[in-house]
Structures are given as C-alpha cells and as structure tokens.
Design a protein around this motif. Structure first.
Motif, PDB file in Angstrom:
ATOM      1  N   ALA A 135       0.832  -1.207   0.000  1.00 14.07           N
ATOM      2  CA  ALA A 135       0.000   0.000   0.000  1.00 14.07           C
ATOM      3  C   ALA A 135       0.866   1.257   0.000  1.00 14.07           C
ATOM      4  O   ALA A 135       0.552   2.250  -0.674  1.00 14.07           O
ATOM      5  N   MET A 136       1.964   1.223   0.730  1.00 14.35           N
ATOM      6  CA  MET A 136       2.862   2.371   0.748  1.00 14.35           C
ATOM      7  C   MET A 136       3.553   2.541  -0.600  1.00 14.35           C
ATOM      8  O   MET A 136       3.799   3.671  -1.045  1.00 14.35           O
ATOM      9  N   ALA A 137       3.847   1.437  -1.274  1.00 13.00           N
ATOM     10  CA  ALA A 137       4.465   1.508  -2.599  1.00 13.00           C
ATOM     11  C   ALA A 137       3.551   2.221  -3.595  1.00 13.00           C
ATOM     12  O   ALA A 137       4.035   2.927  -4.494  1.00 13.00           O
ATOM     13  N   GLU A 138       2.255   2.056  -3.424  1.00 10.98           N
ATOM     14  CA  GLU A 138       1.314   2.771  -4.289  1.00 10.98           C
ATOM     15  C   GLU A 138       1.422   4.286  -4.071  1.00 10.98           C
ATOM     16  O   GLU A 138       1.314   5.066  -5.016  1.00 10.98           O
ATOM     17  N   LEU A 139       1.662   4.686  -2.822  1.00 11.31           N
ATOM     18  CA  LEU A 139       1.821   6.113  -2.534  1.00 11.31           C
ATOM     19  C   LEU A 139       3.099   6.660  -3.151  1.00 11.31           C
ATOM     20  O   LEU A 139       3.156   7.835  -3.543  1.00 11.31           O
ATOM     21  N   VAL A 140       4.140   5.828  -3.230  1.00 12.71           N
ATOM     22  CA  VAL A 140       5.359   6.240  -3.923  1.00 12.71           C
ATOM     23  C   VAL A 140       5.050   6.505  -5.393  1.00 12.71           C
ATOM     24  O   VAL A 140       5.461   7.534  -5.962  1.00 12.71           O
ATOM     25  N   LYS A 141       4.322   5.589  -6.015  1.00 15.89           N
ATOM     26  CA  LYS A 141       3.968   5.750  -7.427  1.00 15.89           C
ATOM     27  C   LYS A 141       3.157   7.018  -7.659  1.00 15.89           C
ATOM     28  O   LYS A 141       3.299   7.682  -8.690  1.00 15.89           O
ATOM     29  N   GLU A 142       2.310   7.358  -6.695  1.00 18.64           N
ATOM     30  CA  GLU A 142       1.459   8.536  -6.834  1.00 18.64           C
ATOM     31  C   GLU A 142       2.193   9.833  -6.504  1.00 18.64           C
ATOM     32  O   GLU A 142       1.649  10.924  -6.703  1.00 18.64           O
ATOM     33  N   GLY A 143       3.403   9.731  -5.977  1.00 17.31           N
ATOM     34  CA  GLY A 143       4.190  10.920  -5.652  1.00 17.31           C
ATOM     35  C   GLY A 143       3.869  11.546  -4.309  1.00 17.31           C
ATOM     36  O   GLY A 143       4.390  12.619  -3.988  1.00 17.31           O
ATOM     37  N   LYS A 144       3.034  10.882  -3.509  1.00 17.37           N
ATOM     38  CA  LYS A 144       2.710  11.445  -2.197  1.00 17.37           C
ATOM     39  C   LYS A 144       3.830  11.215  -1.190  1.00 17.37           C
ATOM     40  O   LYS A 144       3.978  11.985  -0.243  1.00 17.37           O
ATOM     41  N   ILE A 145       4.592  10.146  -1.382  1.00 18.77           N
ATOM     42  CA  ILE A 145       5.738   9.892  -0.523  1.00 18.77           C
ATOM     43  C   ILE A 145       6.938   9.563  -1.414  1.00 18.77           C
ATOM     44  O   ILE A 145       6.789   8.971  -2.481  1.00 18.77           O
ATOM     45  N   GLY A 146       8.117   9.954  -0.947  1.00 13.32           N
ATOM     46  CA  GLY A 146       9.308   9.687  -1.743  1.00 13.32           C
ATOM     47  C   GLY A 146       9.905   8.327  -1.486  1.00 13.32           C
ATOM     48  O   GLY A 146      10.532   7.744  -2.376  1.00 13.32           O
ATOM     49  N   SER A 147       9.717   7.814  -0.264  1.00 18.51           N
ATOM     50  CA  SER A 147      10.310   6.532   0.092  1.00 18.51           C
ATOM     51  C   SER A 147       9.597   5.967   1.306  1.00 18.51           C
ATOM     52  O   SER A 147       8.811   6.650   1.973  1.00 18.51           O
ATOM     53  N   ILE A 148       9.903   4.699   1.611  1.00 19.33           N
ATOM     54  CA  ILE A 148       9.232   3.952   2.671  1.00 19.33           C
ATOM     55  C   ILE A 148      10.191   3.690   3.817  1.00 19.33           C
ATOM     56  O   ILE A 148      11.347   3.320   3.612  1.00 19.33           O
ATOM     57  N   GLY A 149       9.699   3.854   5.048  1.00 17.44           N
ATOM     58  CA  GLY A 149      10.483   3.546   6.228  1.00 17.44           C
ATOM     59  C   GLY A 149       9.719   2.659   7.193  1.00 17.44           C
ATOM     60  O   GLY A 149       8.488   2.578   7.164  1.00 17.44           O
ATOM     61  N   LEU A 150      10.464   1.991   8.054  1.00 20.36           N
ATOM     62  CA  LEU A 150       9.902   1.179   9.126  1.00 20.36           C
ATOM     63  C   LEU A 150      10.446   1.704  10.445  1.00 20.36           C
ATOM     64  O   LEU A 150      11.537   2.271  10.496  1.00 20.36           O
ATOM     65  N   SER A 151       9.704   1.489  11.520  1.00 19.38           N
ATOM     66  CA  SER A 151      10.154   1.942  12.833  1.00 19.38           C
ATOM     67  C   SER A 151       9.973   0.827  13.860  1.00 19.38           C
ATOM     68  O   SER A 151       8.920   0.183  13.904  1.00 19.38           O
ATOM     69  N   GLU A 152      11.000   0.608  14.669  1.00 19.76           N
ATOM     70  CA  GLU A 152      10.980  -0.373  15.760  1.00 19.76           C
ATOM     71  C   GLU A 152      10.609  -1.772  15.254  1.00 19.76           C
ATOM     72  O   GLU A 152       9.771  -2.454  15.832  1.00 19.76           O
ATOM     73  N   MET A 153      11.271  -2.204  14.188  1.00 24.18           N
ATOM     74  CA  MET A 153      11.003  -3.532  13.634  1.00 24.18           C
ATOM     75  C   MET A 153      12.285  -4.332  13.528  1.00 24.18           C
ATOM     76  O   MET A 153      13.395  -3.805  13.621  1.00 24.18           O
ATOM     77  N   SER A 154      12.132  -5.633  13.357  1.00 21.22           N
ATOM     78  CA  SER A 154      13.250  -6.555  13.376  1.00 21.22           C
ATOM     79  C   SER A 154      13.918  -6.683  12.015  1.00 21.22           C
ATOM     80  O   SER A 154      13.382  -6.259  10.986  1.00 21.22           O
ATOM     81  N   ALA A 155      15.077  -7.321  12.009  1.00 16.18           N
ATOM     82  CA  ALA A 155      15.786  -7.577  10.755  1.00 16.18           C
ATOM     83  C   ALA A 155      14.965  -8.476   9.847  1.00 16.18           C
ATOM     84  O   ALA A 155      14.933  -8.287   8.625  1.00 16.18           O
ATOM     85  N   ASP A 156      14.293  -9.470  10.417  1.00 13.10           N
ATOM     86  CA  ASP A 156      13.466 -10.360   9.599  1.00 13.10           C
ATOM     87  C   ASP A 156      12.319  -9.597   8.949  1.00 13.10           C
ATOM     88  O   ASP A 156      12.033  -9.770   7.756  1.00 13.10           O
ATOM     89  N   THR A 157      11.661  -8.727   9.712  1.00  9.45           N
ATOM     90  CA  THR A 157      10.577  -7.925   9.143  1.00  9.45           C
ATOM     91  C   THR A 157      11.110  -7.000   8.060  1.00  9.45           C
ATOM     92  O   THR A 157      10.464  -6.804   7.021  1.00  9.45           O
ATOM     93  N   LEU A 158      12.263  -6.422   8.284  1.00 12.78           N
ATOM     94  CA  LEU A 158      12.878  -5.552   7.277  1.00 12.78           C
ATOM     95  C   LEU A 158      13.117  -6.315   5.979  1.00 12.78           C
ATOM     96  O   LEU A 158      12.818  -5.799   4.891  1.00 12.78           O
ATOM     97  N   ARG A 159      13.643  -7.502   6.084  1.00 12.49           N
ATOM     98  CA  ARG A 159      13.909  -8.281   4.868  1.00 12.49           C
ATOM     99  C   ARG A 159      12.623  -8.637   4.138  1.00 12.49           C
ATOM    100  O   ARG A 159      12.561  -8.598   2.906  1.00 12.49           O
ATOM    101  N   ARG A 160      11.579  -8.996   4.875  1.00 14.72           N
ATOM    102  CA  ARG A 160      10.293  -9.296   4.239  1.00 14.72           C
ATOM    103  C   ARG A 160       9.740  -8.053   3.538  1.00 14.72           C
ATOM    104  O   ARG A 160       9.219  -8.141   2.417  1.00 14.72           O
ATOM    105  N   ALA A 161       9.852  -6.920   4.194  1.00 13.03           N
ATOM    106  CA  ALA A 161       9.365  -5.678   3.595  1.00 13.03           C
ATOM    107  C   ALA A 161      10.159  -5.325   2.348  1.00 13.03           C
ATOM    108  O   ALA A 161       9.583  -4.923   1.319  1.00 13.03           O
ATOM    109  N   ALA A 162      11.472  -5.478   2.415  1.00 12.99           N
ATOM    110  CA  ALA A 162      12.341  -5.108   1.290  1.00 12.99           C
ATOM    111  C   ALA A 162      12.138  -6.003   0.081  1.00 12.99           C
ATOM    112  O   ALA A 162      12.478  -5.613  -1.043  1.00 12.99           O
ATOM    113  N   ALA A 163      11.579  -7.174   0.296  1.00 12.32           N
ATOM    114  CA  ALA A 163      11.282  -8.060  -0.832  1.00 12.32           C
ATOM    115  C   ALA A 163      10.126  -7.521  -1.668  1.00 12.32           C
ATOM    116  O   ALA A 163       9.958  -7.903  -2.833  1.00 12.32           O
ATOM    117  N   VAL A 164       9.323  -6.636  -1.085  1.00 16.39           N
ATOM    118  CA  VAL A 164       8.193  -6.029  -1.790  1.00 16.39           C
ATOM    119  C   VAL A 164       8.592  -4.712  -2.436  1.00 16.39           C
ATOM    120  O   VAL A 164       8.239  -4.419  -3.585  1.00 16.39           O
TER     121      VAL A 164
END
Length: 335
Positions: A135-164
């Motif tokens: 859903a956040m990637a769609e906002l990147v495409k629309e130009g509302k956000i420049g990039s995606i960040g995560l807060s207080e999450m684990s390395a495993d969650t980061l890797r899963r997110a980065a796969a998308v």
C-alpha cells in the motif's frame, strides 16, 4: 560536515526529531519558541526533520506546516503513521485503508503535497507486512511519498518488507545505553542499503546529562513510565552517566556531543535525530557534528555503558509488546 544519505538524498548526519515540541517530556515550549526553534534549525544547516501523526495528536505536523511552509524545499521531511490513539486506548492500524487516509491527513497538516520519507510507526501484527508495504508503494507511485520507512522492527521484518519494495530507512532507538540494533538490524540495514535512523541518540536526555533527579520530572513526562528511571534502577544508571560525563570532559565536548559522535561512529549508514524543545540544546547538538570520536574513547564508552551494565529495560511489558525489535537473550528484556 560530510553528508550521509537517505533514499539517495544527501542529509546531514544529525537531523532533528520534532516530537518534544508537542508531546512527551513535560511542559511544552510556547508556540513562538517552537516556531523559532524550527527556523533556527534550518538556518544552522539541519536538513532532515522528523515528525509523526501522533505527536500531540496532529499538533506537531500542524506546527511544522505553519512554521516552515515557505521553506519546504530546504529539508528532507519524514513523518509516520500506524499508531492510533483514542482517549486512553492505543492501537496499531497499518491496513491499506488506514495508510491512505493517514497520509492525506498528514499532508494537509504539513501543508505540502509530499513527504520524502513515510514510516510505518509500528508493526501491525494483524496485517501482513507485505500488504502494508504494498500500500505504501502505491503512494510512492502517486508521488505522495518519496520513500518507505519502518520503525521499531526486526531484521526479519525488514527483509520481508524489502522483498516487496526498497526500504529507505529503519528508525529505532540507539545509543550507548540501548544496544539492541547491534543484534541484527544494523547489519541488515547495511546489507539492504537501508539507512538506520537512530532516535533518542542521547538516551532520552540522560546522556546529555539532562536528568539529575527523576523526582523532578513533570508528572506527564513519559520517562516516569520507563523502568530505567524507577527507584530500583536509576541510582545505578545515574552512576554510569556521571562516568560518561567525565569522558566527555576529557574530550572537550559536551556529553550530548559525545553520545551523538558515538552513534555516528557505528556505521556510515547511520544518521541520528536528537530531539529537544530547547534552542540552546538544538544548537549544541549540531555544533560538533564534524567531530570524530577517537577509537580509544569509543572503547571506553563500550566498556562503561552496554546491555550488561545498564539497569532495567527501556520499556515496560505493555509497551514492549507493541514493538518488533530483537531482544538480548541474557535476561535483559529490553526491546
């Protein structure tokens, strides 16, 4: 000072966390003082400002929008969504519908048509991370956000997110007295090209020598709810701070400047966002940003303050359950 980067955009290694202008640490500054602080920060060279939709329940974003609307092109703007507060009830909602609604609300308050970095403030365990990031990637495409960040999450969650979708930043507490990112997240960020954004890099004011007497903290100061500040743990932690201040004096820098230099020395993919409601402290944090901590001084700090010497976890059990970061396995339950 040498720049670092978030999503390929250059930023000074020390940015400004804006939360305490609206919430968190007792009495708030007068509005004119807060506006003056934000503009003075830009004048000094701060070019990375960090806020969130829950800071003051929208107050912080509104303040920044009003104070800086004529200077939007001078700084990298980050905000967050995901934590929902309704009265005394707090929850997490990172559903696609909530993400889309929240960005529009934030953009309105910030008086801008885009933010440079949009964080998921906490992991929503009821929604797959892949779905939220999509859903956040769609906002990147629309130009509302420049990039995606995560807060207080684990390395495993980061890797899963980065796969998308590429994850530009991971924001987590990090300082000499909060070491959990060293378990896995710092390495995962380096591996994935994700900038690590250290919040509370002066340990919620402690390593700036800003807390002498916990009893003197305001009743609404969030540190009163944190185990490290209770009667059992604070005396031991206060002794660590006294020794830390001695090291700073030996180096000819302030304790806050020493803590910031330590954080930045842990990797060139790290930036720090100390927060303050004081113009003087904001200036102090930036004044020695180009100072490099000597290796032997960093080693002294590592031996003094670490996961084995700090007394107590950073969060109580209820708050701990809301975050997704790794924990040490030696009895420390810090998150």
């Amino acid at each position: 000072m040498p720049h670092r980067a978030i999503n390929g955009k250059p930023v000074n290694p020390i940015g400004l966390g804006c939360m305490s202008l609206s919430w968190g640490y007792g009495a708030l500054p007068e509005r004119k003082t807060a506006i003056a602080l934000l503009n003075r920060a830009l004048d000094l060279g701060y070019n990375h400002l960090d806020t969130a939709n829950i800071y003051g329940l929208g107050h912080n974003e509104t303040l920044m929008g009003e104070a800086l609307k004529g200077r939007r092109n001078e700084f990298f703007l980050a905000t967050k969504m995901g934590i929902v507060i309704e009265g005394e009830k707090r929850g997490i909602d990172c559903s696609p519908a909530s993400i889309r609604r929240c960005i529009d609300e934030s953009l309105t308050r910030l008086q801008t048509d885009h933010v440079d970095l949009y964080y998921m403030h906490r992991r929503d365990r009821t929604v797959p991370i892949e779905e939220s990031v999509g859903a956040m990637a769609e906002l990147v495409k629309e130009g509302k956000i420049g990039s995606i960040g995560l807060s207080e999450m684990s390395a495993d969650t980061l890797r899963r997110a980065a796969a998308v979708h590429p994850i530009a930043a991971m924001q987590t507490e990090y300082s000499p007295w909060t070491r959990e990112p060293e378990i896995a997240v710092l390495d995962a960020c380096r591996e994935l090209g994700t900038t690590f954004v250290a919040f509370s890099p002066v340990a919620r004011g402690v390593l700036a020598n800003g807390v002498r007497d916990v009893a003197a903290l305001a009743d609404n100061d969030l540190r009163r709810t944190m185990p490290r500040f209770n009667g059992d743990n604070w005396p031991a932690n206060r002794a660590l701070v006294d020794a830390f201040c001695t090291i700073a004096a030996d180096c000819g820098v302030t304790p806050a400047q020493l803590s910031l230099a330590w954080v930045l020395s842990r990797g060139d993919h790290i930036v720090a966002i100390p927060g303050t409601a004081s113009i003087g402290h904001m200036e102090e944090n930036f004044a020695q940003a180009d100072w490099t901590i000597p290796a032997d001084v960093a080693a002294r700090i590592d031996a003094l303050i670490n996961q084995h010497t700090v007394a107590g976890p950073r969060y109580g059990e209820a708050m701990q359950r809301t975050i997704d970061t790794e924990v040490f396995g030696d009895g420390w339950i810090d998150g």
